[in-house]
Design an enzyme around this catalytic site. Structure first.
Site, short mmCIF file in Angstrom:
data_model
loop_
_atom_site.label_atom_id
_atom_site.label_comp_id
_atom_site.label_asym_id
_atom_site.label_seq_id
_atom_site.Cartn_x
_atom_site.Cartn_y
_atom_site.Cartn_z
CG ASN A 75 -10.59 -1.24 -8.18
OD1 ASN A 75 -11.41 -1.58 -9.03
ND2 ASN A 75 -10.90 -0.45 -7.18
CG ASN B 168 -10.21 -2.19 3.36
OD1 ASN B 168 -9.35 -1.43 2.92
ND2 ASN B 168 -9.98 -3.49 3.55
CB THR C 4 -12.03 -6.29 -1.87
OG1 THR C 4 -11.35 -5.13 -1.36
CG2 THR C 4 -11.04 -7.17 -2.62
N GLY C 5 -14.13 -3.82 -1.83
CA GLY C 5 -15.14 -3.07 -1.10
C GLY C 5 -16.50 -3.11 -1.78
CG ASN D 282 -2.11 -0.89 1.09
OD1 ASN D 282 -2.66 -1.05 0.00
ND2 ASN D 282 -2.55 -1.48 2.20
CG ASN E 3 -9.56 -7.05 1.43
OD1 ASN E 3 -10.63 -7.59 1.16
ND2 ASN E 3 -9.09 -6.08 0.71
CB CYS F 226 -12.29 -0.15 -2.71
SG CYS F 226 -11.83 -1.56 -1.68
#
Length: 368
Positions: free
Chosen positions: A158, A284, A313-314, A147, A245, A311
């Site tokens: 992404n 997150n 996964t978000g 990160n 995550n 995001c």
């Protein structure tokens, strides 16, 4: 450390006969229209000293069409000692420095170097650095990511799409549209679509509260769904989901009937969620506005990166949470600041599928 880059920008919004030049006292960046020709030996460049240790950056203009015609891999095949060649990609504005690391199982740069390169004022600028590494356990490739704060997440949705497009550039896939990749979140299978978008099998969501992980008590079986979370005296209703995550998804707080996500001060509230004691691995956080059962809008505060334009996964976690809370169906368009993603949570195999774009921004080199 010095940076030299071949930078191309899309000029689709301007006239094909125009040329834009952005300049300062020490630098000049030229955006060429798509009619520009690619002349490797005649690229005009300037060197702009930046006030960040010994970081220096130079840029050369090249059109998108020229990039499509140029032998891309020839640039990445350069192996000068002490230089890191990279390609900058973005997926809905979530941007990454992509590194060809197929010859080693160790990242070519350190987390500390990644922080410097991701700096948007004194570095290349990115939300993270992604490494394409040799596959393990029978997979074709391994993905690792640092990160912008130097931390290492399990994976990034992404980033997976950018990874897929980057791999298709690096390797001859012999007509294959999909491959397998190992991540810290497990096996991921991206598939490049006919329109250039990437569909990704993100696997099954993890809903057991202790595995997300969160210290919030389970209230729906082993899951934390629409649980109360006190943040600075405000009680938010949150659902906790892991896509490999951790994610904390909220559709509002007590006293807030219809959350207006554009009105939130993410820089103020985001860190308070990320570092909340209920999330031992940090988290997150997605703030969600519901337009219809198939149309959601979200803003995200990413663990280790802060507010980002997208995001993956978000967005997946948001749809899972929306289904669990009865806010939406299993197939949704999720609007993010950088654009929409299509998310589908399959009843048949319990997997979440994400479809969206990934595009090249520019090529570059950095002296380490």
């Amino acid at each position: 450390m010095a940076v030299a880059g071949t930078i191309s920008f899309s000029a689709s919004s301007s006239s094909s006969s125009s040329r834009r030049c952005f300049s300062s006292a020490s630098s000049s960046f030229v955006i060429c229209p798509s009619s520009c020709s690619y002349q490797p030996n005649a690229l005009r460049s300037t060197t702009a000293p930046l006030r960040f240790q010994s970081l220096r950056i130079s840029a050369s203009s090249m059109s998108i069409d020229a990039l499509d015609k140029a032998p891309r891999t020839s640039f990445l095949d350069c192996k000068e000692s002490g230089f890191l060649h990279f390609v900058k990609y973005q997926g809905l504005g979530n941007d990454f420095i992509m590194v060809d690391n197929r010859d080693s199982t160790e990242p070519r740069i350190t987390p500390e170097q990644a922080v410097k390169l991701c700096d948007r004022n004194f570095g290349i600028g990115a939300d993270g650095v992604i490494f394409v590494m040799p596959g393990v356990n029978g997979t074709d490739y391994t993905m690792r990511i640092f990160n912008s704060d130097g931390s290492e997440p399990e994976m990034c949705g992404n980033g997976v799409r950018c990874f897929a497009r980057f791999v298709s550039e690096l390797d001859d896939l012999h007509g294959r549209r999909s491959f397998t990749m190992h991540t810290g979140a497990g096996l991921i299978v991206p598939e490049i679509q006919d329109d250039g978008k990437v569909k990704v099998d993100m696997g099954e969501p993890i809903l057991k509260a202790s595995d997300v992980p969160t210290k919030l008590p389970a209230n729906e079986g082993q899951s934390a769904v629409k649980s109360e979370l006190d943040v600075d005296g405000v009680t938010w209703n949150v659902t906790c989901v892991s896509m490999g995550n951790p994610h904390c998804v909220t559709f509002g707080a007590k006293g807030i009937r219809n959350l207006q996500v554009d009105e939130l001060n993410l820089a103020e509230i985001g860190p308070k969620f990320e570092h909340h004691e209920m999330f031992p691995a940090r988290t997150n956080t997605e703030f969600v506005q519901v337009f219809s059962p198939s149309h959601l809008k979200m803003r995200v505060w990413e663990r280790g990166a802060g507010a980002t334009l997208a995001c993956g996964t978000g967005a997946c976690a948001v749809v899972v949470a929306a289904v669990l809370e009865g806010c939406a169906g299993r197939h949704c368009t999720v609007d993010l600041p950088g654009g929409p993603l299509e998310i589908y949570w399959s009843e048949e195999d319990n997997h979440v599928y994400m479809t969206g774009p990934a595009e090249i921004v520019f090529y570059g080199s950095v002296a380490l």
